[in-house]
Structures are given as structure tokens and as C-alpha cells.
Design an enzyme around this catalytic site. Structure first.
Site, PDB file in Angstrom:
ATOM      1  N   HIS B 265       0.836  -1.200   0.000  1.00 49.63           N
ATOM      2  CA  HIS B 265       0.000   0.000   0.000  1.00 49.63           C
ATOM      3  C   HIS B 265       0.872   1.251   0.000  1.00 49.63           C
ATOM      4  CE1 HIS B 265      -2.989   2.921   1.137  1.00 49.63           C
ATOM      5  NE2 HIS B 265      -3.947   2.026   1.084  1.00 49.63           N
ATOM      6  N   ARG B 329      -2.978   1.316  -6.422  1.00 51.08           N
ATOM      7  CA  ARG B 329      -1.957   1.197  -5.386  1.00 51.08           C
ATOM      8  C   ARG B 329      -0.612   0.704  -5.893  1.00 51.08           C
ATOM      9  NH1 ARG B 329      -5.955  -1.244  -0.742  1.00 51.08           N
ATOM     10  NH2 ARG B 329      -6.906   0.773  -0.309  1.00 51.08           N
TER      11      ARG B 329
END
Ligand code: FAD
Ligand code: FES
Lengths: 254, 635
Positions: B265, B329
């Protein structure tokens, strides 16, 4: 590692099991980075204990972000420690000073028996919710989400009550070991929202009944719970619960 | 060739037809079936409640002291749904398309379409439960945007969406416990799956308080045990998140699919100390307003406010003008790694700025705090820096695992009777999950998919007639006991967490944000060495017959070590880049992931063959009928 460090002394509650006798044990926590949380500090102490072939201090945690409600212990008599609106996992060592003494013990309430060291059994909270802390709607029964309109301020208030993490600090801080703030947060959330209105008559009554059955005391307005609550749940919720409770007694004809 | 059992017919009719074609269990018969649900996150809690409402008898298990402690509770930013309330052009088709594209064409089209179809029901259900989603002044539900989408389809409850959704599902579960259809077993760890006569029929678990081993038999077993990001030691996952249940099932024959697809992330608080126990996410929703930048000068040590606009590189906005800060992401993470590797990170280190000062000046702090709730405070609490005064510093961190146990369209693994839902399965996100889609998938599986598909299996197969003395049962009990004894006998010099940390470093270095054949080879030499070290030198203190967190942890780390090896095997097998799986050897001239659809448009499902033995690869080919295979572009 960068950054300042401190050394503190711990007096930690050790208890081998529910039936065993507990006692305090002293440990030195040396050169602890102030950017560590209290739980990370305990991790460091535990690593050392293991290296010495000793059993580490048992404590619970999961999210370590202040949201799951798993962690909790009293530090110097205060559930979750001295900082307001903070769970133990989010309490950082920078809030302590060199040489401080930290007395760490489990949440105390007769309805929370100790399992081991700082770990307690909080299943009573689940049973309070089982008594009625939900809306009875089955999967598939819902209508379109925007068919239920809720004014923003009402919804925001309901959210603030719903923010309870069920950690038990309220009951642990209360001189009567009352779980009123916990139960009230759920009652108030659902009393505010239209979705909760159908079961209003029974919800507060059933949850209060269960709270008593679990051995929690009743609220005599010390309001320590509000101080201890890491999510700043307000005692006004208890007023809402009392109102809902009275209402259910008045309206209930069973 | 592995068959995903995707129903016939046009994409948009598959689920409708399948629902009609599946066999039903009559209401009178449902109570004669016993089901086991392991896990009480969004997937497990929603499934258990819905199955119980239908009339099945359900036993539920979780690690924590309450079902509400599951990792799902920590999800912050939101949940996607193709409601199109904002009237900005969303539809089932668009959510489907974004998800398939976001996953870089490595997900099963039919599953993703179904997910988009039921996404609207999820929001309806949660609102009916009293989930306090954030609303507009008119009383309607509010939406915001997440990465990989150009529409606002994300519903949220401030920055506590996971908590509120889980409490909704938990409430439904509590309701069914009260009714008496659900038996809840907290503080239990599933340590083995019982497979008798080719069917999953039960579990062996350890009572975490007394240490007692318990056996539970049923007509089907549903795993909802979450992801395995903690294999990397440091991740944004909750500290109890683990792979044990899934790995035990794998060792009993369930295929593990795409284990190397792990999501890093982009916006997490950078690592700040070596005793850190986990990493903290700053929700992707901040990218709605926040701008990501680094200094244009290498090793610039000026404070951020001393760096003038012209000397800032808003590298995502420059490189991806149409999606800007809202690229998916994997793309955002790699871009951050690249600028930091080149020496442009904050103070020359591993961090970039996520800057909200502009929007704060424009809209006022109150408006932003209303939107992002406790995120500012959380950042300040952890870092001791105020993001209202200075930009946040962020860096990518392990967050989510797209890989997991292989399931067919019905969410059943290759072992009949074993269903896998939520993050624990590999299903819908391909090689990269879009933000706010995990909550959607977990609840779709639990509320609206599994309760239908499992009925078909039960109606066709009937009850599992296995008794306590079946050899499969006694073998599983004996093997679990032996393994615990072996763990308890470890009296070496290394703590389990030291070994876990070593493993995590190897994975991060060689099977993290970028991978190459040589690095993976190194990892495949190091991991078996760590495994040997573990079984020789680990130290497990305490007793087996009490609450013993060291023993619990040891079992989980032992499983992570074996799984890590499979992750690296999978990553070296996949000689292409796709989504999160970035093999440096395979990139486009402008450094984007270069897929090889000819060779690798398949799900890699691995069959266990023994510890340290090369697993067998089964391929499920992926066909793209609706979304044309194309190079992903967010420019
Ligand atoms: C910080 C963070 C923020 C996130 N934010 C978002 C977001 O905004 N939107 C979004 O869509 N997704 C988000 N995600 C991802 C999402 O939260 C997860 O993918 C999802 O919640 C997983 O749910 P689950 O039900 O599959 O499993 P989990 O919630 O992980 O639940 C696993 C359950 O299994 C139990 N269990 C595990 N092993 C065993 C065992 N051996 N025996 C018995 N029980 C066991 C556990 O006790 C637990 O009850 C976020 C993730 C993180 C880490
Ligand atoms: S560990 Fe989750 S609230 Fe502290």
C-alpha cells in the site's frame, strides 16, 4: 535507532490462571525509544524474558491502532493509562519520563475474570449485545439504502456512539464496575436512527437486564467511565439509555 | 487444467441463471445440516449470520475474546458499490471493468461481474442494520473516490468504515446466537482441517485458554480467516492475522492460488524504529485531497515549507495526468519506491510527502477533519508531527494479499465441502486490489454469494456421515498433538519473533515491491535455512495446557515460513509483470508492468507435495470476453 530513549520501572501483575493467586513483579525497561508504544515496550521486555527462559507477560492486542478494543490494562490506576482518549496500544513512551514507575494491572471488574496476567474475559460484553444491541433485519430484507434518510447531525451523533470499541475501560474505571457506558452507547446509536425504532421498546430493557445478570454494578453518576473511554463516548448516552429504559417500562404491557 | 466452473451464458446473466439452476435445500431440511465457519471478520460474520438466518446450524470460531476483534475492524477508508448515487456515470459494468483492469487482467471475469452486481445490496443491507455511514446534509449517503476509479463510488463511515461494517455483521451474528442457531466459540485456533473420503468434514482446534484440543465435525467447512500479509513480519495487518488455517487446509490438499500477489500500500507511516510491531496505514481516501510530492533536488534536507512550489515534484500528477494522485496502489507504490531509490525521498530516505496543507488552506481544517475524522490525530499520535502544519511523510508497506486458497465460481476449493471467503481466497482482485474493494468482496461473499452456492452442494451431496472414530479424524487429532509437542520441545536460543523478523526481511527484499529471478533464487536458498533454524533453534517457553501466546505465535510463524517459500516459487514461476507482481526483467520502456498474456493469462494454483518439496502447478486459464486485454494505462 534514532531518537531519544528512556528507562522506566514496571510493576506488572502476574497471574498464572483464573484460579491462581496474582502478584506484582518488577522489571526494568531500559533504553526504550520514546517512539514506541507501551505495548511495544512490553514486547521488548517480553523478548528479554524469553531469552532468559521465562514466560513473557501475557497481554492482548490485535490492531494496535486503537480500534479493535483488544488491548487494555490499567497503568498507574488508570485504564489505558494517563493520556485522554487513548488506548494502551496508542499510548507512546514519549508521554513518560526517565525513571518513571509504571504499575500495570489488568482491567478490574467482577464480570471480567482474569485469564492470565493482563488478559481478562470480557465475554459478558458480547452477551449484553446479544440481548438486543442490533437491528433485527435478515440478509435480503433491506430496501434501497437512500430510502432511509437520516439528517447529517443525527447520523453523526449516532456514529459517535457507535464508535465504542468494547474494550471494557468504562467498567474497569467505575467504582461500581458498571457497564452502563458500554450498553448505553449501543442503545443510543440505535435510538437515534430510524432503523432502530421498531425494537426500541425492548432493547434497553433487555440489555440492562443482561448487564445486571452479568454482575456489573449500576451507574451512580461518578462518570469515571467518560474519563477513561478511549473513544470519548459521552455520559449523555447513559441519559438516553435511562430514558429508553423508562420508556420501555411504560410502554411494555407483557 | 483446473476448472473454475464458470456458468454458461452471457456475462451479465451468468449469476442470475446460476442462481436458478442451483439446487435448493428445503426449509425443513436446513436445520439438519451443520456448518463450520472459521473467522469472524466481515466475510465470516456475514456468512455465519446469513446461513443461520436460512436455518442451518452454524458453529463459529475466532481467535479473539470476541468476534468483533477481527482484523476487518481496522479498515478505514470505505467500501465500493455501483449505486451511482452521485450520477457521475457509474454502473455495474464500470465497477466490473475498473476491477478487472485494476487487477491487471488476472482475475476471473465472471466472479468480478457478480461482485459488481451484488455491490448495491451490500450497502442496502448495512444501512438497514444501522451502520452510520457518513451522510450529506440532505440526509442521503455521501460518496468519495478511491484509486483506480474516475467516479465516486466509495461509501464510508468517517475513517472507521471497517469498524462500522463489522459491528453491523457482528450484530447480525449476535442476533443469531440469541436465536440459538449459532454456537460461538471464541479464543479457538483452528490447527487442522479434517478431510474424510475426499470431503472436508471438520476441524481440529486448540482452546487458547485451556490448551485443550477440540474436534468439530460438520457437513461443510467455511474458512474466512483473512490474509497472510504478516508473513512479511511488518505489515498494516493486525498482529494476530495469520495463514495457519489456510496453510493447514493447503497441506490437506487445498490448492493455494497466486501466492505471490501481495499488495504493497502506498500510503503508510514509514518505519521508524527496530522494535516496531506493525505499520500503520494512512487511508487511501486522503489521496482525494492530498497531493504526493518529493523535492526535485536529491537529498534535499530543507523542511517542506522551505521548498518552493517550483522545486517540488508532484510525480504522480506529472506522470499520470488523467488519474493523478488516484492511480491504483501498485502504480503509486512503485512510483514512490522509484523516486526514493533514486535519492529524491524526504531527506534522501525512504519517505515521500502526502500534503494536505493546500486543501486545508482552501476548505478549512474543520471540513477536512469532518471527512477524514481521526486520521490527522492518529498520524500525530504516532509520529509526534502535526499534519495540519506540515505534510505527512509516507512510504509503501505490505497491506493485503490477493493470493489465497483457490476457489471455483461457487467459492468452493478443490476439496469438496471446503469453502473459502473474504481475503483468505484468491478470487476477485487479480494481481492488484483496488481500494475499498476488500470490504465489498468480504461482504458479497458472506451475505449474498456463499449462502446460495453452499445450498447446491448440500442438496446434491447430503450430510457427511463421518463419526469421531474415522481414521481421518483420529489422524488429524494425533498429528496436531504431535506438532504442538514438537513446538513445545523447542528450547533453542532464538525467539520466535526474531526468526519471524528474519523471514520478513527476506520476503521484503526479494518478493516485495519488485522482484527478479536472481533475488528470488536467493530467497529460495535463505527460506529453507530459516526453516531449519526455526526447528533447531527456536525457543518456545511456557506450558501447552494454558494460555500460551509464545506457542500460538510459534505455530503461526512455522506456517509463514513454509508459505513464504511457496510465494517465492510462484513469483519465480511467473515470468511476467502484472499488477503488484513486478519482475524487473519484464517492464515496458517507461517502466510499467509488462504482462505476457500468451504465457501467463492463468491462475497459478499450487498443490502441496511435502515440506521443502517442489509443489505441483495447476493452471486455470483466464479468458477475457468482455474486457479486451490491454496494457493498463492511467495516463
Ligand atoms: C489498516 C487496514 C485498512 C484497510 N482499509 C480498507 C478499506 O478502507 N476498504 C477495504 O475495502 N479494505 C480495507 N482493508 C482490507 C480489509 O480490511 C481486509 O481485507 C478484510 O477486512 C478482510 O476480512 P476477512 O473477513 O476476510 O478477514 P479478517 O477480518 O482478517 O478476519 C479473520 C478472522 O479469522 C479468524 N482466524 C484467523 N485464523 C484463525 C484460526 N486459525 N482459527 C480460528 N480463527 C481464525 C480471526 O480471529 C478473525 O476473526 C484494510 C486493511 C487494513 C490492514
Ligand atoms: S490493540 Fe486494538 S485497540 Fe489496542
Amino acid at each position: 535507532m534514532a531518537g531519544p530513549t528512556i528507562s522506566v520501572t514496571l510493576k506488572v501483575w502476574r497471574q498464572d490462571g483464573p484460579e491462581a493467586k496474582g502478584y506484582f513483579e518488577t522489571h526494568e525497561a531500559k533504553d526504550i525509544s520514546t517512539s514506541m508504544s507501551v505495548l511495544e515496550m512490553l514486547d521488548v521486555v517480553n523478548l528479554r524474558l524469553q531469552k532468559e527462559g521465562k514466560e513473557p507477560i501475557a497481554f492482548e492486542s490485535n490492531c494496535r491502532e486503537g480500534i479493535c478494543g483488544s488491548c487494555g490494562a490499567a497503568v498507574n490506576g488508570q485504564p489505558h493509562g494517563p493520556k485522554r482518549a487513548t488506548t494502551l496500544c496508542q499510548l507512546y513512551m514519549r508521554h513518560f519520563n526517565e525513571g518513571d514507575l509504571l504499575v500495570i494491572e489488568p482491567f478490574r471488574a467482577s464480570a471480567f475474570p482474569v485469564i492470565k496476567d493482563l488478559v481478562v474475559d470480557r465475554s459478558a460484553f458480547d452477551r449484553i449485545i446479544q440481548a438486543g444491541g442490533y437491528v433485527t433485519v435478515k440478509t435480503g430484507q433491506a430496501s434501497d439504502a437512500n430510502a432511509i434518510l437520516v439528517p447529517k447531525d443525527v447520523s453523526d451523533r449516532a456514529f459517535r456512539s457507535a464508535a465504542c470499541i468494547g474494550c471494557g475501560a468504562c467498567a474497569a474505571s467505575c467504582p461500581n464496575a458498571s457497564a452502563s457506558l458500554f450498553a448505553a452507547a449501543k442503545v443510543a446509536q440505535l435510538a437515534l436512527l430510524p432503523q432502530g425504532s421498531v425494537e426500541r421498546t425492548s432493547r434497553a430493557r433487555e440489555m440492562v437486564k443482561q448487564m445486571d445478570a452479568e454482575g456489573f454494578g449500576s451507574c451512580s453518576k461518578h462518570y469515571e467511565c467518560q474519563e477513561a473511554c478511549p473513544k470519548e463516548i459521552k455520559v449523555e448516552n447513559i441519559a438516553v439509555m435511562n430514558r429508553e429504559y423508562l420508556r420501555s417500562l411504560l410502554l411494555d404491557r407483557d | 487444467m483446473l476448472d473454475g466452473k464458470v456458468p454458461e451464458g452471457p456475462l451479465s446473466e451468468k449469476w442470475i441463471r446460476h442462481k436458478f439452476e442451483m439446487k435448493l435445500v428445503s426449509p425443513a431440511n436446513k436445520p439438519t445440516f451443520n456448518l463450520i465457519v472459521v473467522g469472524t471478520g466481515l466475510a465470516g460474520a456475514s456468512a455465519a449470520a446469513s446461513l443461520s438466518e436460512l436455518g442451518y446450524r452454524v458453529k463459529v470460531f475466532c481467535l479473539g475474546d470476541s468476534p468483533r476483534r477481527a482484523h476487518s475492524i481496522g479498515a478505514q477508508g470505505g467500501i465500493n458499490s455501483a449505486k451511482n448515487y452521485p450520477n457521475d456515470g457509474d454502473s455495474v459494468l464500470r465497477l466490473f471493468y475498473d476491477t478487472v483492469k485494476g487487477g491487471d487482467f488476472r482475475a476471473r471475469e465472471a466472479n468480478v461481474h457478480r461482485l459488481a452486481e451484488v455491490s448495491g445490496n451490500i450497502i442496502d443491507q448495512c444501512v438497514a442494520q444501522g451502520v452510520p455511514f457518513t451522510r450529506e446534509y440532505g440526509g442521503h449517503l455521501d460518496n468519495r473516490s478511491f484509486g483506480g476509479a474516475q467516479v465516486s463510488r466509495t461509501f464510508y463511515a468517517n475513517a472507521q468504515t471497517g469498524q462500522q461494517l463489522l459491528l453491523g455483521a457482528y450484530g447480525a451474528l449476535m442476533k443469531e446466537i440469541k436465536v440459538g442457531n449459532v454456537q460461538m466459540h471464541t479464543r479457538r485456533e483452528m490447527l487442522d482441517l479434517i478431510v474424510a473420503d475426499q470431503r472436508a468434514v471438520g476441524i481440529v482446534c486448540r482452546n487458547l485458554v485451556t490448551g485443550a484440543l477440540e474436534t468439530h465435525l460438520a457437513d461443510a467447512v467455511i474458512l474466512a480467516t483473512g490474509g497472510y500479509g504478516n508473513a512479511y513480519y511488518l505489515s498494516t495487518n493486525s498482529v494476530l492475522s495469520n495463514a495457519t488455517a489456510a496453510w493447514r487446509a493447503h497441506k490437506r490438499g487445498a490448492f493455494f492460488a497466486n501466492p505471490c500477489f501481495t499488495q504493497i500500500h502506498p500510503t503508510c507511516i514509514p518505519i521508524h524504529g527496530d522494535s516496531q510491531s506493525k505499520l500503520t496505514l494512512m487511508s487511501e481516501s486522503l489521496r482525494n485531497d492530498g497531493r504526493i510530492w518529493v523535492p526535485r533536488k536529491k537529498g534535499d534536507t530543507r523542511l517542506p515549507h522551505e521548498i518552493p512550489e517550483s522545486e517540488r515534484n508532484y510525480y504522480l500528477e506529472e506522470r499520470y495526468p488523467s488519474f493523478g494522485n488516484l492511480v491504483p496502489r501498485d502504480v503509486a507504490s512503485r512510483a514512490a519506491k522509484r523516486v526514493c531509490d533514486e535519492g529524491f525521498g524526504v531527506n534522501g530516505g525512504d519517505a515521500v510527502y502526502l500534503d494536505l496543507l493546500g486543501p486545508i488552506a482552501r476548505d478549512g481544517i474543520a471540513a477536512l477533519e469532518d471527512k477524514y475524522d481521526n486520521l490527522f490525530e492518529m498520524y500525530q499520535r504516532i509520529t509526534d508531527e502535526d499534519p495540519r502544519q506540515t505534510p505527512m511523510r509516507i512510504y509503501p508497506a505490505v497491506h493485503y494479499t490477493m493470493g489465497g486458497l483457490w476457489v471455483d465460481y461457487n467459492l468452493m476449493s478443490n476439496l469438496p465441502g471446503l469453502y473459502v471467503i473474504g481475503e483468505a481466497n484468491f478470487s476477485d482482485h487479480g494481481a492488484n486490489r483496488l481500494g475499498a474493494s476488500a470490504l465489498m468482496q468480504g461482504l458479497a461473499d458472506g451475505y449474498f454469494i456463499l449462502p446460495y452456492t453452499i445450498g447446491d452442494f448440500l442438496a446434491r451431496q447430503g450430510r457427511a456421515k463421518v463419526s469421531d472414530d474415522h481414521p481421518a479424524v483420529t489422524d488429524a487429532q494425533r498429528e496436531t498433538r504431535e506438532r504442538l509437542d514438537k513446538l513445545m520441545s523447542l528450547r533453542g536460543k532464538k525467539t520466535v519473533s526474531e526468526l519471524h523478523r528474519e523471514l520478513g526481511q527476506v520476503l521484503w527484499d526479494h518478493c516485495g515491491m519488485s522482484r527478479d529471478a536472481k533475488g528470488l533464487q536467493t530467497a529460495l536458498e535463505k527460506i529453507p535455512a530459516i526453516r531449519e533454524d526455526f526447528w533447531k533453534n527456536a525457543n518456545v517457553v511456557g506450558r501447552p495446557d494454558t494460555f500460551n501466546q509464545v506457542l500460538e505465535r510459534a505455530g503461526r510463524v512455522a506456517d509463514f515460513i513454509e508459505l513464504a517459500e511457496l510465494m517465492c516459487i510462484d513469483a519465480s514461476n511467473r515470468n511476467e509483470s502484472c499488477g503488484s507482481h513486478f519482475r524487473v526483467e519484464y517492464q515496458t520502456p517507461d517502466n510499467e508492468a509488462q504482462r505476457d498474456d500468451e504465457q501467463y493469462a492463468y491462475v497459478a494454483a499450487w498443490e502441496y507435495k511435502g515440506v521443502g518439496v517442489q509443489p505441483a502447478l495447476h493452471k486455470e486459464p483466464l479468458a477475457f470476453e468482455r474486457v479486451g486485454l490491454a496494457q493498463r494505462s492511467y495516463k
